[in-house]
Design a protein around this motif. Structure first.
Motif, PDB file in Angstrom:
ATOM      1  N   UNK A 120     -36.741  64.751 -25.839  1.00 26.91           N
ATOM      2  CA  UNK A 120     -35.875  65.921 -25.977  1.00 26.91           C
ATOM      3  C   UNK A 120     -34.601  65.657 -25.174  1.00 26.91           C
ATOM      4  N   UNK A 121     -33.485  65.418 -25.875  1.00 26.65           N
ATOM      5  CA  UNK A 121     -32.224  65.072 -25.213  1.00 26.65           C
ATOM      6  C   UNK A 121     -31.756  66.167 -24.253  1.00 26.65           C
ATOM      7  N   UNK A 122     -31.863  67.402 -24.665  1.00 28.52           N
ATOM      8  CA  UNK A 122     -31.394  68.505 -23.825  1.00 28.52           C
ATOM      9  C   UNK A 122     -32.150  68.549 -22.506  1.00 28.52           C
ATOM     10  N   UNK A 123     -33.458  68.363 -22.585  1.00 32.65           N
ATOM     11  CA  UNK A 123     -34.275  68.402 -21.372  1.00 32.65           C
ATOM     12  C   UNK A 123     -33.932  67.231 -20.447  1.00 32.65           C
ATOM     13  N   UNK A 124     -33.752  66.053 -21.018  1.00 27.66           N
ATOM     14  CA  UNK A 124     -33.416  64.873 -20.213  1.00 27.66           C
ATOM     15  C   UNK A 124     -32.059  65.057 -19.542  1.00 27.66           C
ATOM     16  N   UNK A 125     -31.076  65.524 -20.280  1.00 25.60           N
ATOM     17  CA  UNK A 125     -29.737  65.708 -19.725  1.00 25.60           C
ATOM     18  C   UNK A 125     -29.738  66.779 -18.630  1.00 25.60           C
ATOM     19  N   UNK A 126     -30.410  67.878 -18.888  1.00 23.52           N
ATOM     20  CA  UNK A 126     -30.475  68.951 -17.885  1.00 23.52           C
ATOM     21  C   UNK A 126     -31.155  68.459 -16.607  1.00 23.52           C
ATOM     22  N   UNK A 127     -32.280  67.778 -16.756  1.00 21.90           N
ATOM     23  CA  UNK A 127     -33.007  67.268 -15.595  1.00 21.90           C
ATOM     24  C   UNK A 127     -32.152  66.269 -14.810  1.00 21.90           C
ATOM     25  N   UNK A 128     -31.493  65.365 -15.522  1.00 25.34           N
ATOM     26  CA  UNK A 128     -30.653  64.361 -14.857  1.00 25.34           C
ATOM     27  C   UNK A 128     -29.478  65.021 -14.137  1.00 25.34           C
ATOM     28  N   UNK A 129     -28.843  65.994 -14.756  1.00 28.83           N
ATOM     29  CA  UNK A 129     -27.710  66.676 -14.113  1.00 28.83           C
ATOM     30  C   UNK A 129     -28.157  67.442 -12.874  1.00 28.83           C
TER      31      UNK A 129
END
Length: 141
Positions: A120-129
């Motif tokens: 899930x791209x959104x979850x990965x990006x949110x977690x990384x940010x």
């Protein structure tokens, strides 16, 4: 927790089509309307909430609500004055925590691998940010 509650007087001006336009004398530029009085009231709440949110984001001072509104002399006869109450803190939380779309680019081979694994791209990006910005969601830091 005590929630801040603000009430401003809205001027509901009748329109020829049966609807109402709404303005707030204390808040220049805060206008709204609706197809009927109930619709205009709902829209006035949203307009007032959004206007106050914008003022706070810009660092503007929220004026004290007037007890007696200054009616614009060009207001159509038959106007109504109605108090409109909003809860700016609830609106801010809703507005600031809503999900927004953002466009990003990654190498195609990486996209292919991620899709093959159901990432899930959104979850990965949110977690990384969150990690990179050192934001702790639990404490709201």
């Amino acid at each position: 927790m005590v929630l801040r509650k603000l009430t401003f007087l809205g001027i509901f001006e009748p329109c020829d089509d049966g609807g109402f336009s709404v303005y707030f004398p204390d808040l220049s530029g805060c206008i709204s309307g609706g197809e009927d009085f109930e619709d205009a009231q709902r829209n006035a709440i949203e307009a007032l909430s959004l206007h106050l949110y914008g003022m706070e984001k810009d660092g503007d001072t929220i004026p004290e609500p007037s007890k007696i509104p200054k009616i614009d002399p060009e207001t159509e006869s038959g106007y109504l004055v109605s108090p409109i109450t909003v809860f700016p803190d609830i609106f801010r939380v809703h507005k600031d925590t809503r999900a927004v779309r953002t466009n990003t680019s990654i190498p195609s081979w990486l996209k292919d691998m991620a899709e093959a694994r159901g990432i899930n791209y959104s979850q990965v990006l949110e977690t990384a940010l969150l990690e990179m910005l050192e934001v702790n969601i639990v404490s709201g830091k």
